[in-house]
Structures are given as structure tokens and as C-alpha cells.
Design a protein around this motif. Structure first.
Motif, PDB file in Angstrom:
ATOM      1  N   PRO A 157     -67.234 -29.564  15.341  1.00  0.00           N
ATOM      2  CA  PRO A 157     -66.239 -30.874  16.622  1.00  0.00           C
ATOM      3  C   PRO A 157     -65.117 -30.227  16.139  1.00  0.00           C
ATOM      4  O   PRO A 157     -63.782 -30.199  16.277  1.00  0.00           O
ATOM      5  N   ALA A 158     -64.288 -29.876  14.228  1.00  0.00           N
ATOM      6  CA  ALA A 158     -63.340 -29.938  14.019  1.00  0.00           C
ATOM      7  C   ALA A 158     -62.834 -28.385  14.933  1.00  0.00           C
ATOM      8  O   ALA A 158     -61.806 -28.083  14.689  1.00  0.00           O
ATOM      9  N   ALA A 159     -64.019 -27.848  14.511  1.00  0.00           N
ATOM     10  CA  ALA A 159     -63.598 -26.564  15.310  1.00  0.00           C
ATOM     11  C   ALA A 159     -63.466 -26.330  16.956  1.00  0.00           C
ATOM     12  O   ALA A 159     -62.182 -25.184  17.567  1.00  0.00           O
TER      13      ALA A 159
ATOM     14  N   ASP B 136     -59.260 -26.326  21.493  1.00  0.00           N
ATOM     15  CA  ASP B 136     -58.326 -27.201  22.831  1.00  0.00           C
ATOM     16  C   ASP B 136     -56.940 -26.260  21.927  1.00  0.00           C
ATOM     17  O   ASP B 136     -56.050 -26.543  23.145  1.00  0.00           O
ATOM     18  N   ASN B 137     -56.530 -26.282  21.128  1.00  0.00           N
ATOM     19  CA  ASN B 137     -54.762 -26.236  20.821  1.00  0.00           C
ATOM     20  C   ASN B 137     -54.596 -24.599  20.528  1.00  0.00           C
ATOM     21  O   ASN B 137     -53.560 -24.160  19.650  1.00  0.00           O
TER      22      ASN B 137
ATOM     23  N   LEU C  59     -50.984 -19.777  19.045  1.00  0.00           N
ATOM     24  CA  LEU C  59     -50.605 -18.589  18.908  1.00  0.00           C
ATOM     25  C   LEU C  59     -49.229 -18.678  19.160  1.00  0.00           C
ATOM     26  O   LEU C  59     -48.121 -17.583  19.073  1.00  0.00           O
ATOM     27  N   GLN C  60     -48.789 -19.721  19.714  1.00  0.00           N
ATOM     28  CA  GLN C  60     -46.498 -19.434  19.714  1.00  0.00           C
ATOM     29  C   GLN C  60     -46.606 -20.300  18.116  1.00  0.00           C
ATOM     30  O   GLN C  60     -45.272 -19.761  17.767  1.00  0.00           O
TER      31      GLN C  60
END
Length: 151
Positions: free
Chosen positions: A91-93, A98-99, A104-105
Motif C-alpha cells: 500500500p505504501a508503494a 500515485d504521486n 519527478l518534479q
């Protein structure tokens, strides 16, 4: 559980083995769950921003450190969690994935933060270890003169 599957075991012995196995797992899970719940309650009561799971782990640590509960009570349950720990990270992965665009930014500050934090911990650990060894050497009971004079 291996006693349950033994060929020479009687029905009574198998039932006792099964009961003992379920009881030992259940007892450990209840203790771990109670520590987690107590940690969550303390997290809501206390004005500091520490997650309830961390406070629950600290409660469990102090219970074990001061031998208020024996380690054999939670050993089977902890081994079960350790065996399947990779499943608990899924779940943490997925939350990280999701973000992905946000990661990447901001990859440069993340990398510098990880490397910088690791270097700070490494240097601080080395410094504290050196200081502890100096204090231990200074406070040692026997000196080289005493060792030479002893028969």
C-alpha cells in the motif's frame, strides 16, 4: 504446527498442539493491537506530532525492555509479520506511485535530502562512537601498570 502433523501424535495431542499454536498467535496479535491502539490514543491526546504507530512501538519496546511481558508471548506473531513484511509495504508503494509526477518534479531536493541526511547520520554516529570509546578507555578499571604487576 509440526507436532500437529506428526504421524505418531494422538488426536488429543494434535488438538492440544493446534490450540497452543492458535493461542500463541492470538495472544501476540492482541498485545500488538493493544499497543497500537494505546499509541493512537496517546497520539491524539499529546500535543506533539508523532504518529500513533510509532508511540505504540515505543510502548511495546518499554513493555519488553522492562520485562512486563515476556518475549515468548509475541515471538510467533512477530515472526509472522516479519515473514510477510513485503506484503505490508505494497500500500505504501502504491501511494508513492500515485504521486509519481510530484516526485519527478522534485527529484533534486529529494536526492540531496537523502544523501545529506545519510551523511549527517554517518558523521554524527562516528563522532559519538569515538567519544564513547574515549570515555570507556578513560574509565577502565585496569591500567597497563596493573596488568604487568599481576602474576
Amino acid at each position: 504446527m509440526k507436532h500437529f502433523l506428526a504421524k505418531h501424535a494422538t488426536i488429543r495431542h494434535r488438538l492440544y498442539s493446534l490450540y497452543y499454536t492458535f493461542f500463541s498467535y492470538g495472544r501476540g496479535l492482541v498485545i500488538l493491537t493493544l499497543c497500537l491502539w494505546m499509541g493512537n490514543i496517546f497520539s491524539k491526546i499529546l500535543p506533539i506530532m508523532i504518529p500513533g504507530s510509532i508511540i505504540g512501538l515505543l510502548i511495546l519496546f518499554f513493555l519488553l525492555a522492562f520485562q512486563l511481558i515476556p518475549t515468548c508471548w509475541i515471538k510467533n506473531s512477530c515472526n509472522l509479520f516479519m515473514r510477510y513484511m513485503t506484503l505490508l509495504f505494497i500500500p505504501a508503494a502504491m501511494g508513492i506511485m500515485d504521486n509519481y509526477s510530484l516526485l519527478l518534479q522534485n527529484w533534486v531536493p529529494i536526492i540531496f535530502g537523502c544523501v545529506g541526511g545519510s551523511l549527517i547520520v554517518l558523521i554524527l554516529t562516528a563522532f559519538l562512537t569515538e567519544q564513547c570509546h574515549k570515555v570507556a578507555a578513560k574509565n577502565s578499571i585496569s591500567s597497563p601498570k596493573d596488568e604487568v604487576n599481576q602474576p
